[in-house]
Design an enzyme around this catalytic site. Sequence first.
Site, PDB file in Angstrom:
ATOM      1  CB  SER A   1      47.056  91.127  54.386  1.00  0.00           C
ATOM      2  OG  SER A   1      46.701  89.972  53.687  1.00  0.00           O
TER       3      SER A   1
ATOM      4  CD  GLU B   1      44.012  93.697  56.581  1.00  0.00           C
ATOM      5  OE1 GLU B   1      44.326  93.275  57.710  1.00  0.00           O
ATOM      6  OE2 GLU B   1      43.677  92.946  55.649  1.00  0.00           O
TER       7      GLU B   1
ATOM      8  NE  ARG C   1      41.116  92.318  54.421  1.00  0.00           N
ATOM      9  CZ  ARG C   1      40.625  91.319  53.680  1.00  0.00           C
ATOM     10  NH1 ARG C   1      39.380  91.376  53.227  1.00  0.00           N
ATOM     11  NH2 ARG C   1      41.355  90.263  53.405  1.00  0.00           N
TER      12      ARG C   1
HETATM   13  P1  FAD Z   1      41.709  92.490  67.113  1.00  0.00           P
HETATM   14  O1  FAD Z   1      43.030  92.384  66.437  1.00  0.00           O
HETATM   15  O2  FAD Z   1      41.643  92.216  68.569  1.00  0.00           O
HETATM   16  O3  FAD Z   1      41.099  93.929  66.818  1.00  0.00           O
HETATM   17  C1  FAD Z   1      41.067  94.443  65.500  1.00  0.00           C
HETATM   18  C2  FAD Z   1      40.364  95.810  65.512  1.00  0.00           C
HETATM   19  O4  FAD Z   1      38.996  95.645  65.848  1.00  0.00           O
HETATM   20  C3  FAD Z   1      40.924  96.771  66.563  1.00  0.00           C
HETATM   21  O5  FAD Z   1      40.794  98.069  66.056  1.00  0.00           O
HETATM   22  C4  FAD Z   1      40.009  96.554  67.758  1.00  0.00           C
HETATM   23  O6  FAD Z   1      39.969  97.673  68.618  1.00  0.00           O
HETATM   24  C5  FAD Z   1      38.678  96.348  67.067  1.00  0.00           C
HETATM   25  N1  FAD Z   1      37.765  95.459  67.791  1.00  0.00           N
HETATM   26  C6  FAD Z   1      37.989  94.167  68.134  1.00  0.00           C
HETATM   27  N2  FAD Z   1      36.899  93.657  68.729  1.00  0.00           N
HETATM   28  C7  FAD Z   1      35.979  94.644  68.769  1.00  0.00           C
HETATM   29  C8  FAD Z   1      34.633  94.730  69.270  1.00  0.00           C
HETATM   30  N3  FAD Z   1      34.018  93.704  69.839  1.00  0.00           N
HETATM   31  N4  FAD Z   1      33.986  95.931  69.161  1.00  0.00           N
HETATM   32  C9  FAD Z   1      34.602  97.002  68.593  1.00  0.00           C
HETATM   33  N5  FAD Z   1      35.847  96.975  68.095  1.00  0.00           N
HETATM   34  C10 FAD Z   1      36.533  95.799  68.188  1.00  0.00           C
HETATM   35  N6  FAD Z   1      41.583  89.144  57.881  1.00  0.00           N
HETATM   36  C11 FAD Z   1      40.770  88.999  56.804  1.00  0.00           C
HETATM   37  O7  FAD Z   1      39.871  89.821  56.598  1.00  0.00           O
HETATM   38  N7  FAD Z   1      40.925  87.984  55.928  1.00  0.00           N
HETATM   39  C12 FAD Z   1      41.880  87.042  56.086  1.00  0.00           C
HETATM   40  O8  FAD Z   1      41.989  86.119  55.266  1.00  0.00           O
HETATM   41  C13 FAD Z   1      42.737  87.133  57.205  1.00  0.00           C
HETATM   42  N8  FAD Z   1      43.735  86.248  57.401  1.00  0.00           N
HETATM   43  C14 FAD Z   1      44.554  86.355  58.484  1.00  0.00           C
HETATM   44  C15 FAD Z   1      45.549  85.397  58.670  1.00  0.00           C
HETATM   45  C16 FAD Z   1      46.386  85.463  59.778  1.00  0.00           C
HETATM   46  C17 FAD Z   1      47.451  84.404  59.956  1.00  0.00           C
HETATM   47  C18 FAD Z   1      46.212  86.501  60.727  1.00  0.00           C
HETATM   48  C19 FAD Z   1      47.093  86.547  61.950  1.00  0.00           C
HETATM   49  C20 FAD Z   1      45.242  87.471  60.540  1.00  0.00           C
HETATM   50  C21 FAD Z   1      44.404  87.413  59.411  1.00  0.00           C
HETATM   51  N9  FAD Z   1      43.403  88.361  59.178  1.00  0.00           N
HETATM   52  C22 FAD Z   1      42.552  88.224  58.102  1.00  0.00           C
HETATM   53  C23 FAD Z   1      43.220  89.495  60.100  1.00  0.00           C
HETATM   54  C24 FAD Z   1      42.330  89.158  61.324  1.00  0.00           C
HETATM   55  O9  FAD Z   1      42.124  87.776  61.420  1.00  0.00           O
HETATM   56  C25 FAD Z   1      40.974  89.856  61.244  1.00  0.00           C
HETATM   57  O10 FAD Z   1      41.122  91.242  61.089  1.00  0.00           O
HETATM   58  C26 FAD Z   1      40.120  89.585  62.486  1.00  0.00           C
HETATM   59  O11 FAD Z   1      38.802  90.032  62.289  1.00  0.00           O
HETATM   60  C27 FAD Z   1      40.697  90.255  63.735  1.00  0.00           C
HETATM   61  O12 FAD Z   1      39.976  89.784  64.854  1.00  0.00           O
HETATM   62  P2  FAD Z   1      40.510  90.022  66.323  1.00  0.00           P
HETATM   63  O13 FAD Z   1      39.447  89.574  67.253  1.00  0.00           O
HETATM   64  O14 FAD Z   1      41.831  89.363  66.491  1.00  0.00           O
HETATM   65  O15 FAD Z   1      40.650  91.592  66.340  1.00  0.00           O
HETATM   66  N1  EPU Z   2      51.400  87.310  45.132  1.00  0.00           N
HETATM   67  C1  EPU Z   2      52.704  87.418  44.722  1.00  0.00           C
HETATM   68  N2  EPU Z   2      53.674  87.419  45.679  1.00  0.00           N
HETATM   69  C2  EPU Z   2      53.400  87.286  46.994  1.00  0.00           C
HETATM   70  C3  EPU Z   2      52.070  87.200  47.416  1.00  0.00           C
HETATM   71  C4  EPU Z   2      51.071  87.210  46.455  1.00  0.00           C
HETATM   72  O1  EPU Z   2      52.993  87.527  43.542  1.00  0.00           O
HETATM   73  O2  EPU Z   2      54.344  87.270  47.785  1.00  0.00           O
HETATM   74  C5  EPU Z   2      50.337  87.260  44.117  1.00  0.00           C
HETATM   75  C6  EPU Z   2      49.765  85.827  44.038  1.00  0.00           C
HETATM   76  O3  EPU Z   2      50.524  85.047  43.170  1.00  0.00           O
HETATM   77  C7  EPU Z   2      48.382  86.068  43.522  1.00  0.00           C
HETATM   78  C8  EPU Z   2      48.023  87.428  44.122  1.00  0.00           C
HETATM   79  O4  EPU Z   2      49.235  88.048  44.504  1.00  0.00           O
HETATM   80  O5  EPU Z   2      48.387  86.171  42.135  1.00  0.00           O
HETATM   81  C9  EPU Z   2      47.059  87.337  45.300  1.00  0.00           C
HETATM   82  O6  EPU Z   2      47.625  86.549  46.339  1.00  0.00           O
HETATM   83  P1  EPU Z   2      46.704  85.753  47.397  1.00  0.00           P
HETATM   84  O7  EPU Z   2      45.690  84.926  46.680  1.00  0.00           O
HETATM   85  O8  EPU Z   2      47.614  85.088  48.353  1.00  0.00           O
HETATM   86  O9  EPU Z   2      45.858  86.864  48.114  1.00  0.00           O
HETATM   87  P2  EPU Z   2      46.201  88.345  48.599  1.00  0.00           P
HETATM   88  O10 EPU Z   2      45.528  89.285  47.679  1.00  0.00           O
HETATM   89  O11 EPU Z   2      47.644  88.507  48.832  1.00  0.00           O
HETATM   90  C10 EPU Z   2      44.034  88.575  50.030  1.00  0.00           C
HETATM   91  C11 EPU Z   2      43.674  89.022  51.411  1.00  0.00           C
HETATM   92  C12 EPU Z   2      43.900  87.890  52.400  1.00  0.00           C
HETATM   93  C13 EPU Z   2      43.020  86.710  52.005  1.00  0.00           C
HETATM   94  C14 EPU Z   2      43.415  86.267  50.596  1.00  0.00           C
HETATM   95  C15 EPU Z   2      42.534  85.153  50.073  1.00  0.00           C
HETATM   96  C16 EPU Z   2      44.000  91.421  51.507  1.00  0.00           C
HETATM   97  C17 EPU Z   2      44.831  92.538  52.013  1.00  0.00           C
HETATM   98  N3  EPU Z   2      44.451  90.196  51.787  1.00  0.00           N
HETATM   99  O12 EPU Z   2      45.437  88.346  50.012  1.00  0.00           O
HETATM  100  O13 EPU Z   2      43.499  88.346  53.697  1.00  0.00           O
HETATM  101  O14 EPU Z   2      43.180  85.620  52.893  1.00  0.00           O
HETATM  102  O15 EPU Z   2      43.283  87.395  49.688  1.00  0.00           O
HETATM  103  O16 EPU Z   2      41.289  85.664  49.762  1.00  0.00           O
HETATM  104  O17 EPU Z   2      42.979  91.657  50.880  1.00  0.00           O
HETATM  105  C18 EPU Z   2      44.270  89.420  55.682  1.00  0.00           C
HETATM  106  O18 EPU Z   2      43.473  90.324  55.443  1.00  0.00           O
HETATM  107  O19 EPU Z   2      44.985  89.417  56.710  1.00  0.00           O
HETATM  108  C19 EPU Z   2      44.409  88.306  54.738  1.00  0.00           C
HETATM  109  C20 EPU Z   2      45.305  87.323  54.907  1.00  0.00           C
END
Ligand code: FAD
Ligand code: EPU
Length: 339
Positions: free
Chosen positions: A238, A334, A164
């Site tokens: 997250s 994050e 991240r």
């Molecule tokens: P924004 O929210 O618009 O911006 C994020 C940051 O990047 C800000 O600091 C912004 O200024 C900067 N930025 C954006 N675009 C640019 C650019 N072109 N140049 C320079 N800086 C820029 N993230 C994960 O890593 N893994 C996941 O599994 C994951 N799951 C998610 C699930 C949900 C339901 C949600 C809502 C979010 C999740 N995220 C996850 C977080 C998010 O999807 C990512 O961080 C994504 O890359 C954000 O993209 P955005 O375009 O919306 O960025």
């Molecule tokens: N867990 C709990 N309680 C909860 C949530 C999770 O006990 O309420 C335990 C689960 O049972 C599991 C472990 O935590 O054993 C990990 O959970 P999960 O697989 O859901 O993944 P996570 O570590 O919580 C990370 C990323 C996610 C990404 C998933 C899948 C971060 C901060 N988050 O979540 O990214 O989608 O793994 O790879 O690293 C995001 O960045 O926004 C995001 C959603």
Amino acid sequence: MLQIQENVSLKNFNTFGIDANARYFAEINHAEELAELFADPQWLQTPRLVLGGGSNMLMVADFDGLVIRLNIRGIEHRISHDDVFVEAGAGEVWNHLVNYCVGYGYAGMENLSLIPGSVGASPIQNIGAYGVELKDVFESCQAFEIATGIIKTFSKADCKFGYRDSVFKSEVPGQYIIVSVKFHLSLIPKFNLKYGAIEQELAARGISEPTLKDVSQVVSHIRVSKLPDPSTIGNAGSFFKNPVISAAEFQPIQQNFPDVVNYPASNGQVKLAAGWLIEQCGWKGKTVGNTGTWKNQALVLVNHGGAKGEEVYSLSSQIIDSVYTKFGVTLQREVNIVS
Ligand code: FAD
Ligand code: EPU
């Protein structure tokens, strides 16, 4: 001609659905418009916020500056033997790009299906899910340097990707605007099915030799079962990072809490599941005013409707305090806090 709007509501531009205003707002459709924008020195001196899909930010106040929304489109690909190079504009929707690649049989991004947001933001925090990170498919990106107006190429090494994390967050925040990203994919899939419930879900569907599409669909299915859909419940995924601690710090935690969810990290460190820590403190599914944590995933803070950014921020501070009190571990946010 580049338009600058004034006093624009960002409610539909952030997935938390927080109703905050931008003093100025510019939408960028072509990289050349960035040079045009910054030719006016006023914008070099004004606070700036670059916006993609707004899916990783929390607006805690109105933004008294210029919001620059990236809407640069276009996807191109080139095939060389088994290698595929795909380049996409920063404003492309990440999941559209994943579907495009999966559809053509270009392997590498399938585990990153259904992550919200834009292509341009994907390197910022090195998005990751289900055992794959952006760095695994990243070739290079083009970024506009605000101070000089020059577009620079960043290689994978230049980006200093970590969990991240990237150079854009840690070393040069706010100095560059990513305009396009190039990916290195393959015509020969190397499936990564070990993470979470992917294998289990494939087996439940009777699939023993999965295609890229199967993996993409299974990952999407697992994600939907755990994470709230921002179109109905405001959230930014997250809210905190999973903390990475030393073996010495981990030892007493494991002694006191033998069930603690943990994974090996680099240099003998240990990564803890923040969701588990938060759940152990009693926060999972709890509602506090208009906010709360998600019932299926305590790491996700939600807006149940009408929440102010400060309310969500205040809840996040309470969670940090209680996790610290119980486990001695300090959670780091994050989500990008915009104040
Ligand atoms: P924004 O929210 O618009 O911006 C994020 C940051 O990047 C800000 O600091 C912004 O200024 C900067 N930025 C954006 N675009 C640019 C650019 N072109 N140049 C320079 N800086 C820029 N993230 C994960 O890593 N893994 C996941 O599994 C994951 N799951 C998610 C699930 C949900 C339901 C949600 C809502 C979010 C999740 N995220 C996850 C977080 C998010 O999807 C990512 O961080 C994504 O890359 C954000 O993209 P955005 O375009 O919306 O960025
Ligand atoms: N867990 C709990 N309680 C909860 C949530 C999770 O006990 O309420 C335990 C689960 O049972 C599991 C472990 O935590 O054993 C990990 O959970 P999960 O697989 O859901 O993944 P996570 O570590 O919580 C990370 C990323 C996610 C990404 C998933 C899948 C971060 C901060 N988050 O979540 O990214 O989608 O793994 O790879 O690293 C995001 O960045 O926004 C995001 C959603």
